[in-house]
Write an enzyme that holds these catalytic residues in place. Structure first.
Site, short mmCIF file in Angstrom:
data_model
loop_
_atom_site.label_atom_id
_atom_site.label_comp_id
_atom_site.label_asym_id
_atom_site.label_seq_id
_atom_site.Cartn_x
_atom_site.Cartn_y
_atom_site.Cartn_z
N HIS A 49 1.32 -3.96 14.81
CA HIS A 49 1.74 -3.27 13.72
C HIS A 49 1.60 -1.68 14.92
CE1 HIS A 49 2.60 -0.25 10.49
NE2 HIS A 49 1.30 0.10 10.49
N GLU A 102 6.93 -5.93 7.94
CA GLU A 102 5.97 -5.53 6.97
C GLU A 102 6.47 -4.01 6.69
OE1 GLU A 102 2.10 -5.98 8.65
OE2 GLU A 102 2.12 -7.98 8.55
N LYS A 104 0.77 -1.17 -0.03
CA LYS A 104 0.10 -0.05 0.00
C LYS A 104 0.74 1.37 -0.04
CE LYS A 104 -1.27 1.31 4.84
NZ LYS A 104 -0.47 0.06 5.69
#
Ligand SMILES: *Cc1c(COP(=O)(O)O)cnc(C)c1O
Length: 392
Positions: A198, A274, A61
């Site tokens: 996250h 990530e 993204k």
């Protein structure tokens, strides 16, 4: 490319050659988004050198340009996707590239890290036996029903204090309920492969990672004591980019992480991350042109051919600033810069410092590779900037 040593920080910043940027703008027109693939590779290498035990799943993204996917795949990266189109984008772009023998391809190469998935997407994904995240019981039921071959990763809620972009109110299971969810998932016939978190994007507070690892480690221990060993820890994204000198060093974060991996988890654990912004932010420079100029309330206003509905969208969505720079020298004064649309919201800055410039002069903005062109629109009929790749 010129190498410039940043005076106030420890990092070496590679800056694109200004002559080359002007050549590209002349050849391709503006606005033009110049993407340096050598910089992307350098970021990946820096990540791996500092976190050798961690496999990097690039968060698509941040910038979903297919050429970025190909460059990162070739150098060894995996991918974090959040929708079926992102999944297919990765799949189509790495298909046919070596290594061809990838039985475990999907798990090694892709994690579907959006904890909320459409039923239609789950149906389609099932054939790939994907690795997917979840953080609540309803989602677990959906996955069991529509994507029964998926492996699961439970995302927990962790502190996002001090991150530029905060996410803890939208995603993540309460750590206190995590083990129950793990057991519930195993009881339903699924396999929980991992725990993920996250810490929020552009995280400058490294304590977030430390607390998140601590929370994850206790979930690992408790699950194991209840008969279910978990194999993967996914530490998410948030790795800070040195937009300015106040950003703490990635090296320091990596050192702390490595210490905690060793202290808190068994040797044979698999560690994923990530990173999105970290891989691409400093790999792109935008060149934009002045298309209008007016004096308003004693201030010079420049109108550019790119704005907040386009490459500068990060000003809105990412809470980021991209200082405008001129190719010309001269005494600087405060001015305003606006995008090309008819909306007053399309304001890049009301306090930019630039020399006196004219219509048709070019400006550039550095470190604009992440969360920028990815959310460009066609609002008011203005198309997104062209992308030009260098050092591919
Ligand atoms: C956006 C996102 C990332 C990437 O974050 P960066 O701050 O760009 O590294 C990673 N994981 C998840 C789940 C995300 O939503």
């Amino acid at each position: 490319m010129a190498i410039t040593q940043e005076k106030n920080g420890a990092t070496t910043e590679t800056r694109m050659d200004l002559g080359q940027l002007q050549e590209i703008a002349k050849k391709h027109g503006t606005p033009v988004f110049v993407l340096d693939h050598e910089k992307i590779r350098a970021n990946y290498r820096e990540f791996k050198e500092n976190l050798p035990r961690v496999q990097a799943y690039y968060a698509v993204k941040a910038n979903s340009n297919p050429e970025i996917v190909r460059t990162l795949y070739k150098i060894g990266a995996s991918f974090d996707v959040a929708s079926l189109p992102e999944f297919m984008l990765v799949y189509e772009n790495i298909k046919g590239l070596p290594p061809k023998e990838r039985q475990d391809f999907i798990w090694d190469k892709v994690i579907y890290a959006n904890t909320i998935k459409q039923v239609e997407a789950l149906h389609e994904l099932d054939q790939y036996k994907p690795l997917v995240t979840f953080d609540n019981i309803e989602e677990l039921k959906k996955i069991r029903k529509h994507c029964p071959q998926a492996g699961l990763v439970l995302r927990i809620r962790v502190p996002n204090t001090g991150a530029m972009v905060e996410l803890s109110s939208k995603f993540g299971a309460d750590p206190g309920e995590a083990v129950d969810l793990v057991i519930e998932a195993f009881d339903s016939g699924a396999v929980v492969e991992g725990i993920s978190f996250h810490v929020g994007s552009q995280c400058n507070n490294f304590e977030n990672y430390m607390q998140a690892l601590q929370l994850s480690a206790s979930i690992f221990k408790e699950s194991e004591s209840r008969g279910h060993k978990i194999k993967i820890i996914d530490i998410g994204g948030g790795f800070p980019v040195k937009y300015h000198s106040k950003v703490k060093s990635f090296k320091t974060l990596a050192r702390k992480l490595n210490t905690e991996f060793k202290r808190l988890f068994p040797e044979d654990i698999e560690i994923l991350a990530e990173p999105g912004r970290f891989m691409v932010a400093n790999a792109a420079t935008l060149v934009t042109k002045i298309i209008g100029k007016a004096e308003r309330a004693g201030k010079t206003c420049y109108y550019l051919d790119d704005g907040v509905y386009h490459t500068f969208s990060g000003i809105v969505f990412d809470h980021c600033q991209y200082p405008l720079k001129s190719f010309k020298d001269g005494e600087k004064k405060i001015c305003a810069a606006f995008g090309p649309t008819c909306d007053a919201f399309d304001t890049i800055s009301v306090a930019e410092e630039l020399p006196e410039l004219e219509i048709d002069d070019l400006l550039y903005a550095e470190n604009i590779g992440a969360y920028s062109i990815a959310s460009s629109t066609y609002f008011n009929g203005f198309p997104p900037a062209k992308v030009v790749h260098i050092n591919k």
